[in-house]
Design an enzyme around this catalytic site. Sequence first.
Site, PDB file in Angstrom:
ATOM      1  N   THR A 175       0.884  -0.814  -0.140  1.00  0.00           N
ATOM      2  CA  THR A 175       0.347  -0.044  -0.310  1.00  0.00           C
ATOM      3  C   THR A 175       0.921   1.184   0.076  1.00  0.00           C
ATOM      4  O   THR A 175       2.121   1.275   0.576  1.00  0.00           O
ATOM      5  CB  THR A 175      -0.843   0.211   0.769  1.00  0.00           C
ATOM      6  OG1 THR A 175      -1.373  -1.292   1.134  1.00  0.00           O
ATOM      7  CG2 THR A 175      -1.858   0.924   1.437  1.00  0.00           C
ATOM      8  N   SER A 234      -6.234  -0.280  -3.082  1.00  0.00           N
ATOM      9  CA  SER A 234      -6.908  -1.659  -4.263  1.00  0.00           C
ATOM     10  C   SER A 234      -6.166  -1.682  -5.308  1.00  0.00           C
ATOM     11  O   SER A 234      -6.516  -2.803  -5.957  1.00  0.00           O
ATOM     12  CB  SER A 234      -8.705  -0.880  -4.003  1.00  0.00           C
ATOM     13  OG  SER A 234      -9.149  -1.459  -2.928  1.00  0.00           O
ATOM     14  N   TRP A 263       0.921   2.447   5.625  1.00  0.00           N
ATOM     15  CA  TRP A 263      -0.301   1.305   6.812  1.00  0.00           C
ATOM     16  C   TRP A 263       0.395   0.204   6.405  1.00  0.00           C
ATOM     17  O   TRP A 263      -0.544  -0.795   5.708  1.00  0.00           O
ATOM     18  CB  TRP A 263      -1.360   1.287   5.348  1.00  0.00           C
ATOM     19  CG  TRP A 263      -2.165   2.186   5.407  1.00  0.00           C
ATOM     20  CD1 TRP A 263      -1.747   3.793   4.661  1.00  0.00           C
ATOM     21  CD2 TRP A 263      -2.824   3.459   6.623  1.00  0.00           C
ATOM     22  NE1 TRP A 263      -2.880   4.995   4.520  1.00  0.00           N
ATOM     23  CE2 TRP A 263      -2.807   5.100   6.185  1.00  0.00           C
ATOM     24  CE3 TRP A 263      -2.725   3.503   7.957  1.00  0.00           C
ATOM     25  CZ2 TRP A 263      -3.689   5.566   7.005  1.00  0.00           C
ATOM     26  CZ3 TRP A 263      -3.839   4.405   8.921  1.00  0.00           C
ATOM     27  CH2 TRP A 263      -3.885   5.853   8.795  1.00  0.00           C
ATOM     28  N   ILE A 264       1.624   0.092   7.060  1.00  0.00           N
ATOM     29  CA  ILE A 264       2.267  -1.358   6.558  1.00  0.00           C
ATOM     30  C   ILE A 264       2.287  -1.715   8.426  1.00  0.00           C
ATOM     31  O   ILE A 264       2.960  -0.881   9.497  1.00  0.00           O
ATOM     32  CB  ILE A 264       3.435  -0.851   5.613  1.00  0.00           C
ATOM     33  CG1 ILE A 264       4.274  -0.178   5.132  1.00  0.00           C
ATOM     34  CG2 ILE A 264       4.202  -2.228   5.941  1.00  0.00           C
ATOM     35  CD1 ILE A 264       2.955  -1.410   3.474  1.00  0.00           C
ATOM     36  N   ARG A 313     -26.267  -9.799  34.650  1.00  0.00           N
ATOM     37  CA  ARG A 313     -26.609  -8.719  34.123  1.00  0.00           C
ATOM     38  C   ARG A 313     -28.493  -9.186  34.623  1.00  0.00           C
ATOM     39  O   ARG A 313     -29.134  -9.755  33.179  1.00  0.00           O
ATOM     40  CB  ARG A 313     -26.875  -7.382  32.843  1.00  0.00           C
ATOM     41  CG  ARG A 313     -27.290  -6.461  33.296  1.00  0.00           C
ATOM     42  CD  ARG A 313     -27.173  -5.456  33.807  1.00  0.00           C
ATOM     43  NE  ARG A 313     -27.657  -4.843  33.755  1.00  0.00           N
ATOM     44  CZ  ARG A 313     -26.761  -2.798  33.951  1.00  0.00           C
ATOM     45  NH1 ARG A 313     -25.802  -2.976  34.557  1.00  0.00           N
ATOM     46  NH2 ARG A 313     -27.691  -2.004  34.230  1.00  0.00           N
ATOM     47  N   ILE A 366     -25.740  -5.518  24.479  1.00  0.00           N
ATOM     48  CA  ILE A 366     -25.884  -6.604  25.026  1.00  0.00           C
ATOM     49  C   ILE A 366     -25.653  -5.886  26.710  1.00  0.00           C
ATOM     50  O   ILE A 366     -25.435  -5.886  27.649  1.00  0.00           O
ATOM     51  CB  ILE A 366     -25.618  -7.857  24.762  1.00  0.00           C
ATOM     52  CG1 ILE A 366     -26.367  -8.797  23.364  1.00  0.00           C
ATOM     53  CG2 ILE A 366     -25.581  -8.930  25.725  1.00  0.00           C
ATOM     54  CD1 ILE A 366     -26.202 -10.141  23.149  1.00  0.00           C
ATOM     55  N   HIS A 367     -24.429  -5.144  26.213  1.00  0.00           N
ATOM     56  CA  HIS A 367     -23.831  -4.739  27.924  1.00  0.00           C
ATOM     57  C   HIS A 367     -24.635  -3.186  28.086  1.00  0.00           C
ATOM     58  O   HIS A 367     -23.848  -2.959  29.380  1.00  0.00           O
ATOM     59  CB  HIS A 367     -22.032  -5.041  27.557  1.00  0.00           C
ATOM     60  CG  HIS A 367     -21.601  -6.290  27.562  1.00  0.00           C
ATOM     61  ND1 HIS A 367     -21.690  -7.135  26.460  1.00  0.00           N
ATOM     62  CD2 HIS A 367     -20.470  -6.456  28.275  1.00  0.00           C
ATOM     63  CE1 HIS A 367     -21.006  -8.499  26.830  1.00  0.00           C
ATOM     64  NE2 HIS A 367     -19.799  -7.923  27.915  1.00  0.00           N
ATOM     65  N   GLU A 395      -6.065  -5.439   3.883  1.00  0.00           N
ATOM     66  CA  GLU A 395      -6.045  -7.056   3.004  1.00  0.00           C
ATOM     67  C   GLU A 395      -7.299  -7.430   2.485  1.00  0.00           C
ATOM     68  O   GLU A 395      -7.830  -8.746   1.384  1.00  0.00           O
ATOM     69  CB  GLU A 395      -6.792  -8.109   4.345  1.00  0.00           C
ATOM     70  CG  GLU A 395      -5.398  -9.183   4.092  1.00  0.00           C
ATOM     71  CD  GLU A 395      -3.463  -9.375   4.017  1.00  0.00           C
ATOM     72  OE1 GLU A 395      -3.540  -8.015   5.050  1.00  0.00           O
ATOM     73  OE2 GLU A 395      -3.296  -9.625   3.346  1.00  0.00           O
ATOM     74  N   GLU A 397     -15.566  -4.291  -0.921  1.00  0.00           N
ATOM     75  CA  GLU A 397     -15.636  -4.455  -1.635  1.00  0.00           C
ATOM     76  C   GLU A 397     -14.805  -4.574  -2.749  1.00  0.00           C
ATOM     77  O   GLU A 397     -15.456  -5.865  -4.090  1.00  0.00           O
ATOM     78  CB  GLU A 397     -15.230  -3.166  -2.096  1.00  0.00           C
ATOM     79  CG  GLU A 397     -15.877  -1.692  -1.344  1.00  0.00           C
ATOM     80  CD  GLU A 397     -15.856  -1.402  -0.024  1.00  0.00           C
ATOM     81  OE1 GLU A 397     -15.622  -1.982   0.344  1.00  0.00           O
ATOM     82  OE2 GLU A 397     -16.654  -0.613   0.207  1.00  0.00           O
TER      83      GLU A 397
END
Lengths: 404, 339, 256
Positions: free
Chosen positions: A126, A132, A156-157, A270, A339-340, A365, A369
């Site tokens: 990248t 892409s 972005w390595i 809970r 949920i929390h 990775e 898309e």
Amino acid sequence: MDFSLSTEHKMTQRMVQDFAQKEILPIIKEYDRKQEPIPFALPRLGELGILGICFPVRYGGQGMDFISLGLACEELEAADTSLRVAMSVHVGLCGLTLLQWGSEEQKQKFLIPLAKGKKLGCGAFTEPGMGSDIASMQTTARREGDIYRFNGEKMWISLASKADLALVTVRTNLTDSQPSNRLSTFIVDLNSPGITRGDIHGKLGVRAGSTGWINFQDVLVPAENRIGEEGEGFMITMSAFDHGRYTVASGATGIVRSALSASVRYAKERSAFGKPISSNQLIQEKIARMSQDYEIARLLYLQVGWLKNQGVRSTLETSYAKKFATEASFRAADDAIQIHGAYGYSDEYDVERYLRNARGAIIYEGSSEIQTLIQAGYALGERKQKPLRCEMPAYDPVFWQSID
Amino acid sequence: MKIWVYIDHFKGKALPASWEVVGAGKKLGTVAALIFGQNVEALVKDAFEHGADEVLLADDASLADYSAEVFSANLATLATSGSPDIIMLPTTTRGREIAAMAAIDLKTGVMVDGIAIELQGDRLMVTRPIYAGKLLVKETCSTKPQIVTLRGRAFPKPTPEPGKTGTLTKVTPISGGELKTKVEGYSTSDSGVSLIDANVIVSGGRGVSNNPALTPPAGLDEKQAEIWRAQQGFTLVKELASVLGAAVGASRAAVDAGYVPYSHQVGQTGKVVSPDLYIANGISGAIQHLAGMRTSKVIVAINKDADAPIFKMARFGVVGDLFQILPALTTVFKKRLGK
Amino acid sequence: MKIVACIKQVPDSAAKVVVENGRISWGDAPLVINPWDEFSIEAALQLKEKHGGTVTVISVGGENDKEAIKYALAMGADDAILITDPTLAGADTQAIAQVLASAILKIGGVEAGFFGRQAIDNDSGLTPAQTARLLNWPALTLAAVITYDGSRIRVERSIEEGRQSVSANLPVVISLVKDYGEPRYPSFMGIRKAARAEIPTWSLTTLGITAPAPVISWPEIMNPPSREVVCEIISGGTPDEIAETLADKILAEKVL
């Protein structure tokens, strides 16, 4: 058809799980908050042989198969994504690509220290202006006799500032009409003169990880470091992505599992309106979805592991696994937060970290898309898979485990 | 029934659990206390005063240091000629071992770490925990003598009757030949009590920082003053913990506010603990904290808010000022535990 | 040093264990190596690494009780023997100690028998000392530190009052406590070796003994009584009075 894991697989899974739960989980929150890697994490992964888990013993590895790699990634990411990212770039992008495409000399020189965990590897594709659209990369490598002169920047390595070696794809040909024929791939010593590197902070997630940039200013790379032939860079990069994507898919499955078990635990403890919230159907719906998604993600990545063991190229199956698991992990983390309740919104609990970590994998990775386009291409019969000059061999226990 | 009780001691000072065993033995029959050591005559008086009818004393240089082989061989030899019905020991490191080896010599069995005993005819039925206390079993031994060790603090310590005496029999220890193990020395371990392993935990919460009677030193800003007050409060918590031999715990609120390090946090996102005794000071009892200590055997809550949820889980509660109760409790326990 | 490590397979320590119809059940919790035995294997391996020798693992169990043995092999033990015999059902610690002692003698030339301090199912902690007694070897139990200078073995035992340092000549029996240090994980090579290992089984006939009759029996197994907690609020005129009453109540609960 035997869906069960072998004794070796189960013991491998347990060993990596014990390590991640005992040594990483108790302290990860502190480092995630500080946005710093755990100093001993990578050395420990190296010591325990996890950084070399699926490489042949003759190349310094541990001789386990590709399913073991997937199981290890699931267990590591169940604790934190930063550990699995290290596996993705060191094992997936760098090591396995070297194993597949490297010459015997290159494997002796570069793969052995990587597999032994003595050196760290990463993958640099990248750029600031390119993600892409691999074929359009701008970092160039001009041939000058026995060396190539690199100029450009990769961004972005993961492990940019920590790695010793990088698998780098660059443009070596400026004139070919087919952009994808312009690329070549090299293994580069990141301590070479002319290379500067730095860390990127302020990421939404994977904050205990190390992500950065690598700048090349007239960096001289020996021609013998070129992997494969000039012009093969695009195909080699696609192979690298297949390996990396498999680890992302198996890792994301770990997030689904962690989100599920955190949600089950919390929902049983809970109470609201006089009973545990686990008896509420709207909570059960989320838990059911997570548990089903875990099963699907798991089966998809295990299938890829199996195909890799058979020596069958699995770009499509890997794409299914990666897209499904990464999107499912984000959904699962999101549901777990809900949920929390308010506690899900605080970093006192782990679920918000799962969400922030999961989000990245949908982008990197091979974005969702790109995965969609790959899958449509295969389904419509428009994507033709040509045989590669170098295919990854099938996992053969004798070759992988003997030293001669 | 003829009951023998092994008195476990270290350098002449009896472990309190030994007297608990004497008390339990007295309920079954006549008790002979066995004392092995060198210069341990003082224990004879203690034994009689705690209820022993008889004392068998082996006071000899060969018994100066504890040795499993020697002590158990002596016990077995005495038992072979003395024929007690039941031999009882406290479940201490030494007691367990002596029982284990004597049982082999005497070709009988050990019922280990009992928390309750009852006699059915002439058979002892010993209730003891297995699977870390998740289950209980009633255990019995079909041979004689029946050997049993009793868990410390599970049986009441008899009140000593000063001046009470009994029959003293001095016995010659068996010559064990060459000592196979050589004791080379002792040292005190300096490891603090870890939260996970602690039998007793004293915890502090946000309420520990609210002492109105304290004036922080000059020059501290509001946040620093709050931390200073909390640390004063935690000093009281630590003092009680020290007297009780307990670990120090904290609620999330206290950790977040910076009063104590995260390693002390008890709760769903900290450590989950299961001590015999958990004393919660200034902790309201949010579910996240309760989830971390709910399985404690006895919970004591000290809080000035009568509606604090923690009182619903506590066995004993004090609605009051912990800055007064804590030091008072520390003083009382110092006396009671003889510290 | 020729070391034999005695291990046991038990339900995972996180298992929910209940009594159903008089039988102990742990649901679908996995069966694992007794956690204390990991420490004894670690200690044995460290001694082997320093002084040479071998580590053989033995375990008394059923035909399928091989998980624990495989784990020990994966940690690095050299070989293993499963001792199994239907007549051993209901064996007590005295009987097991006899079986283990016979096995150690049959293996021959053993210089040390290693144990974890106790098994987390029975929690008795008797077997190491009893095996030592039957072998007439010194028992160096509750060891936190082990040193061997080539002729004498020395341990620091973890006792109530701190540490006791004891030495003896080989052969010895040693049991380990947690203070010894974290056990290693299985290595990948170890995992492969363990997965492939054919584990020989010995019956009591192999050992040339008959099943020792157990003398300890369990006429009753119970779930612990569920406790209904009713909070008793302690009050009094002064903090001192409250403290006295509270202390008495706490002491009466026998938790101190």
